[in-house]
Design a protein around this motif. Structure first.
Motif, PDB file in Angstrom:
ATOM      1  N   ILE A   1       0.859  -1.181   0.000  1.00 11.27           N
ATOM      2  CA  ILE A   1       0.000   0.000   0.000  1.00 11.27           C
ATOM      3  C   ILE A   1       0.896   1.232   0.000  1.00 11.27           C
TER       4      ILE A   1
ATOM      5  N   THR B   1       0.277   4.606  -1.015  1.00  7.07           N
ATOM      6  CA  THR B   1      -0.731   5.572  -1.458  1.00  7.07           C
ATOM      7  C   THR B   1      -0.561   6.957  -0.841  1.00  7.07           C
TER       8      THR B   1
ATOM      9  N   SER C   1      -5.985   3.078  -6.298  1.00 10.80           N
ATOM     10  CA  SER C   1      -6.428   3.070  -4.905  1.00 10.80           C
ATOM     11  C   SER C   1      -7.769   3.768  -4.696  1.00 10.80           C
TER      12      SER C   1
END
Length: 321
Positions: free
Chosen positions: A95, A97, A148
């Motif tokens: 992840i 992001t 995302s």
């Protein structure tokens, strides 16, 4: 966290349901035990459940969505984690992001070390920052990319435009979970690229979700902890869940069906309606939770009710059969 409204006797899906599970790094000890147990005892899984991958991030500046302050791993530990997932044959996704990265941040040595160590596993990377996405695409050829939900694309046209890009999956903004007119408008050929976050407890249409994500991303860049900030931040003032946490004692936390009906939470027994439409990829969030809370999020979706006691033994770190 107690969830009321789940059909606890529900034991499977009509078609294959692929799940992405949180905690790949944040709760590594628990996740590896959980994956090993379900591989040894596949009959524990609900009918037609497929554990597709595990997602998360060590503490690093590319991380987004949730601030991580205590999950740093040294190189040898990362190599051990890599070997564990390779031996289990489980896909790993990162992840990454954080939307506030600049060009200097792209060359962070620790973040690039992660990519070097895991690149032979062809990891998936969840992205929000265009400059990071471009950098990773150019530097690491084995990666695949996921758009995302933190992009918070509230325009249907903007959300649909994501399908024109080279993303393996598009994790929809979860305000679309119950927008069936929008979901029915996604072309059939693209529906197997849709990823739906199923266990959000944010109110539908929440206006401070972006503030929450930005708050966490800034804290990550500072290697700071969300718990150490004051409640004058706009996110804390505007978030109905934060207000609820203050009004309700921790010992009484839980969510009724009446409350969840006003959120984007999809009950396990309702996933068949999405599977019938051709949507079969589902994300279970909770990277910031304790392992017992995380288990509580997983169980209703993927473990058969009669095997809850056996699965609970994983939480208690017992080896009983």
């Amino acid at each position: 966290m107690e969830i009321r409204g789940i059909d606890w006797n529900f034991d499977g899906y009509k078609k294959e349901a692929h799940f992405f599970l949180c905690g790949a790094f944040e709760s590594f000890d628990f996740i590896q035990m959980f994956l090993k147990k379900t591989k040894e005892c596949p009959w524990m899984l609900k009918e037609n459940v497929v554990i597709d991958s595990v997602f998360g991030s060590p503490t690093c500046i590319w991380n987004g969505g949730r601030t991580l302050a205590n999950t740093y791993y040294n190189k040898q530990q990362l190599l051990n984690i890599h070997k564990t997932y390779a031996d289990l044959g489980v896909k790993v996704r990162f992840i990454f992001t954080n939307p506030f990265l600049n060009e200097h941040d792209l060359y962070d040595r620790y973040c690039n070390l992660l990519m070097v160590i895991f690149q032979d596993l062809s990891p998936e990377v969840v992205v929000n920052s265009q400059i990071l996405e471009d950098y990773l695409r150019n530097k690491y050829s084995t990666l695949s990319f996921i758009s995302s939900t933190t992009k918070r694309l509230r325009s249907s046209d903007a959300q649909l435009k994501e399908f024109s890009h080279d993303y393996k999956y598009i994790c929809l903004d979860y305000d679309y979970n119950y927008d069936f007119a929008f979901l029915d408008g996604i072309e059939d050929k693209d529906r197997n690229r849709v990823e739906m976050l199923v266990n959000s407890t944010c109110p539908r249409g929440c206006n401070v979700r972006v503030l929450h994500q930005e708050f966490s991303a800034k804290r990550q860049l500072e290697y700071n902890n969300d718990d150490e900030c004051d409640d004058s931040e706009p996110f804390f003032i505007g978030c109905p869940l934060m207000k609820r946490s203050k009004d309700i004692p921790l010992s009484q936390h839980g969510y009724t069906k009446e409350y969840l009906d006003g959120t984007n939470y999809i009950f396990p027994q309702d996933l068949d309606k999405y599977l019938d439409k051709g949507f079969n990829h589902f994300k279970i969030q909770g990277r910031e939770l304790t392992r017992s809370q995380m288990f509580g999020e997983f169980c209703p979706y993927i473990i058969r009710p009669e095997f809850y006691p056996m699965a609970i033994s994983i939480i208690e770190n017992r080896n009983d059969k």
